[in-house]
Design an enzyme around this catalytic site. Structure first.
Site, PDB file in Angstrom:
ATOM      1  N   ASP A 144      -3.169 -23.918  32.211  1.00  0.00           N
ATOM      2  CA  ASP A 144      -1.830 -23.384  31.906  1.00  0.00           C
ATOM      3  C   ASP A 144      -0.736 -23.767  32.890  1.00  0.00           C
ATOM      4  OD1 ASP A 144      -2.975 -22.068  29.815  1.00  0.00           O
ATOM      5  OD2 ASP A 144      -2.402 -20.070  30.443  1.00  0.00           O
TER       6      ASP A 144
ATOM      7  N   ASP B  60      -0.273 -17.893  35.526  1.00  0.00           N
ATOM      8  CA  ASP B  60      -0.019 -17.451  34.155  1.00  0.00           C
ATOM      9  C   ASP B  60       1.386 -16.873  34.019  1.00  0.00           C
ATOM     10  OD1 ASP B  60      -1.160 -17.632  31.702  1.00  0.00           O
ATOM     11  OD2 ASP B  60      -2.132 -15.692  31.739  1.00  0.00           O
TER      12      ASP B  60
END
EC number: 3.2.1.-
Length: 769
Positions: free
Chosen positions: A181, A132
């Protein structure tokens, strides 16, 4: 570049029973033998049941007890819906304070399996080093370092893969969502230092996970592919497809280890916009120009998955590649959902009043206010034929927070991201709007009662008070205004006015002489494969998500054009002069002489050892992702617009360079470039092909046609005229034996955009394709 803008993660916190059970679990020794899994299938969801996580179900029933009344009945109606199990930390494998571990769930899946009916077990792999990198709410605990990469491989991926490979689980179909992600951040956020540092570990880690999970024998891996509001712009879409393709082809098993891609993970982008299409708003003004879409032509996940699949197949992905869409939170029902297109003549007002996506901005990803549960998990939905949809799935279990809305201490490494703060606004990612996030949110992955109540209340399709899904029985109105926009000898292009429906139209079918000939999600389509100078009767029907079909439009008679010069049956001549230019350990540059045809050559197909590896319009291509010291046989065929194909060229045998250490040092440099207009992106992978670690390096090259380096990531660059010198960033300076670092740059050019050559590293010349 548009930055992404969403987050998520982690399996739900459940009732106190979960904690007691998790504490009682023991870590079972794992084996490394690969199970003899059941025969692999193209779509693992077909003919199979899906695992229901009893701990998420328990959380839903607890939430219903709190809510009470009609809303409680609606909650209990979805309590047995299949949801994914998240491995968001290494400790999640054995079990932690959030619930029991992987073995518990696998054993529970075996108990749920009915006889010989296959069972799909939805699993999320989510623990990359530096996870992330562009947000704080779901950051992980594994650092973006060589030590972190080793931990990810040996203590996380290997342990999971070995457990899945145990013989008792061989008949489960494990569907793994791979690292939400991660690779999308490599496309849009490489100006961010944390993403620069994480990039090589993301790419290496994803490739490693694909390989080890494929070796388990029963795993179907789907790579996270962001969503339409993140990668939908053409430059992002092209960059995303290239990034995914490069990582897949860098893995040992390539596309054999990939079942497909999953979009919209933990996000709320709708499947489609029933009252908006990517067409003209007024002459010369397009709907995509609105402030909400910002020139992004992909309004929903049907658009995005179809485009991504098309781009991947053009790069060499197999036709079987399928798509999953996370529909757990993209329903957008409730009282604010539009029921018809706006009548406004102002573009932004028209879009804002017509769109079902009620977010302040498509960049708002954290606990958006107004979202609702979307389509229930569905096998092989036919709403977007170009997407080859394997299923709608609930990857993000509804009710889990995306991130805390104010500072909260936690021991999971999850920071406070202002995108989760309802009082925060930002120009770059939100266009000056507020986040629209719900207040009072807990840490990412923890149960968020207010959000779950909102999701159920706004579910679309809605859930009746008696606990059943509200059946949609009203068919759309028949399309009107069908007209011809263009004809050729073999095709006709049509447009029509949008139909209306009580819940929204999802697509159209064009019928020619009563037989389906084309489908579309917008109000236009082109029918091909017709005969010259022939009359056809054309009608159009509309359909909705429940499968209801409207009556046919009024019939329209269409006459195709006369053929010019008769039917094209002459195949192009065989390509000649197939030769190999630059050859490295992992790539071969090929070129050939142009073929001739009576109507013109449309393109060329390049085959390696009989398999299609490229489809190009030029007379050259570079084949990458090869194995050092290996012999390959290449042939090329030409084809024309009518579909005629030539015979294959004479085969060319090429052997890649071996993997021996280069005298005087040990470098291998791979370079690739993608260009657009007057810009391009150059990507490098520098490998230490020696037996000793490299500590410090310098890469120099000369641009041939006036290109310049504008922005570089994971390294530093200086340029004097055409000469460029690249030196490492602090985290990319040291390269272990056999290890590699990745870096790249955005550049500009005014002339021919050729690849640089004559690279040098520590005085050692490295050839590059």
């Amino acid at each position: 570049m548009r930055s992404r803008s969403w987050r998520p993660r982690r399996a739900a916190t459940v009732r106190s029973l979960a904690l007691a059970t998790a504490a009682a679990l023991a870590v079972v020794p794992l084996t490394t033998t690969t199970a003899s899994a059941a025969d692999r299938v193209e779509n693992p969801f077909v003919g199979a049941d899906q695992y229901v996580n009893s701990f998420w179900s328990a959380a839903v029933h607890d939430a219903a007890d709190v809510a009470g009344g009609e809303l409680a009945d609606q909650m209990r109606a979805v309590a047995d819906t299949p949801t994914a199990v998240w491995m968001d930390r290494t400790t999640a494998i054995a079990g932690n304070e959030d619930g029991p571990g992987l073995r518990f769930h696998l054993d529970a899946a075996l108990e749920q399996q009915q006889g010989s009916t296959p069972l799909v077990f939805n699993l999320v792999i989510y623990n990359l080093p530096g996870r992330d990198c562009f947000a704080l709410a779901s950051q992980g605990l594994v650092p973006a370092t060589p030590e972190g990469m080793e931990h990810y491989k040996t203590e996380y991926v290997d342990v999971i893969a070995d457990m899945l490979a145990e013989p008792q689980y061989a008949d489960l179909r494990v569907v793994a969502t791979i690292e939400p992600d991660s690779l999308p951040n490599m496309v849009t956020n490489m100006s961010h230092q944390e993403c620069q540092q994480s990039a090589p570990y993301y790419r290496e880690g994803v490739a490693y996970a694909l390989d080890r999970l494929y070796e388990a024998g029963n795993v179907y891996s789907y790579i996270d592919a962001a969503h339409a509001g993140w990668l939908g712009w053409p430059d992002n879409a092209a960059g995303g497809a290239n990034e995914f393709h490069d990582v897949i082809t860098s893995s040992t098993y390539g596309y054999d280890g990939v079942a497909g891609f999953v979009s919209n993970t933990s996000n709320s982008t709708p499947l489609s916009e029933p009252f908006l299409t990517n067409t003209d708003f007024t002459p010369g003004t397009f709907v995509r120009q609105s402030e909400f879409y910002e020139w992004n032509p992909n309004f929903g996940e049907h658009d995005w998955t179809a485009e991504l699949r098309s781009r991947l197949i053009a790069l060499g992905a197999p036709e079987r590649i399928g798509m999953l869409i996370d529909t757990s939170r993209n329903g957008w029902g409730g009282p604010d959902r539009p029921t018809a297109p706006s009548t406004s003549t102002n573009l932004n007002t028209f879009v804002d009043e017509s769109r079902i996506d009620r977010r302040n901005h498509r960049g708002a990803w954290c606990n958006p206010d107004g979202q609702g549960i979307g389509e229930r998990p569905t096998v092989a939905p036919d709403a977007s034929p170009g997407s080859n949809l394997h299923a709608y799935v609930w990857v993000k279990p509804p009710g889990e927070s995306d991130g805390h809305s104010q500072e909260l201490d936690n021991d999971q490494g999850k920071g406070f991201d202002r995108m989760c703060d309802p009082t925060y606004s930002e120009q770059d990612r939100l266009g000056g709007n507020f986040t629209g996030a719900l207040p009072g949110a807990p840490v990412a992955g923890q149960w968020f009662q207010a959000q779950f109540e909102m999701l159920v209340a706004n579910a679309y399709p809605a859930i009746d008070a008696d606990g059943t899904v509200d059946p949609d029985t009203e068919a759309p109105t028949a399309p009107t205004g069908v007209e011809v926009t263009a004809t050729t000898a073999t095709s006709v292009s049509l447009s029509w006015d949008a139909s209306s429906d009580d819940v929204g139209v999802t697509g159209y079918t064009v019928l020619v002489d009563g037989e389906p000939a084309a489908t579309a999600t917008s109000t236009s389509a082109t029918v091909t494969g017709l005969s010259p100078d022939t009359n056809y009767e054309v009608t159009v029907t509309a359909r909705d998500a429940a499968g209801n079909v409207s009556a046919a439009s009024a019939a329209l008679t269409v006459t195709t054009d006369e053929a010019t010069g008769g039917e094209d049956t002459e195949a192009p001549t065989v390509p000649t002069g197939l030769t190999a230019g630059a050859v490295t350990q992992s790539s071969v540059a090929l070129s050939w002489s142009a073929s001739s045809d009576d109507t013109g050559v449309a393109g060329y197909r390049v085959h390696r050892d009989g398999d299609l590896v490229a489809d190009v319009t030029a007379t050259s291509v570079t084949d990458t992702g090869l194995t050092a010291g290996t012999t390959y046989s290449y042939t090329v065929t030409a084809y024309d617009a009518a579909g005629n194909s030539s015979a294959a060229s004479a085969p060319l045998t090429v052997t890649t360079e071996d993997g021996d250490v280069t005298p005087g040092g040990g470098c291998v440099v791979d370079y690739s470039a993608n260009s657009w207009g007057n810009g391009f992106t150059g990507s490098f992978v520098l490998t230490n092909d020696s037996d000793t670690a490299v500590d410090g390096w310098e890469l120099t090259f000369t641009f041939a046609d006036g290109q310049t380096v504008d922005q570089i990531w994971s390294a530093s660059a200086s340029q004097a005229g055409p000469a460029v010198t690249i030196t490492p960033a602090a985290w990319s300076s040291t390269i272990a034996p056999g290890g590699s670092v990745s870096f790249g740059f955005n550049g500009s050019h005014s002339g021919i955009n050729t690849a640089p050559d004559d690279f040098a590293l520590d005085g050692v010349t490295c050839d590059i394709a």
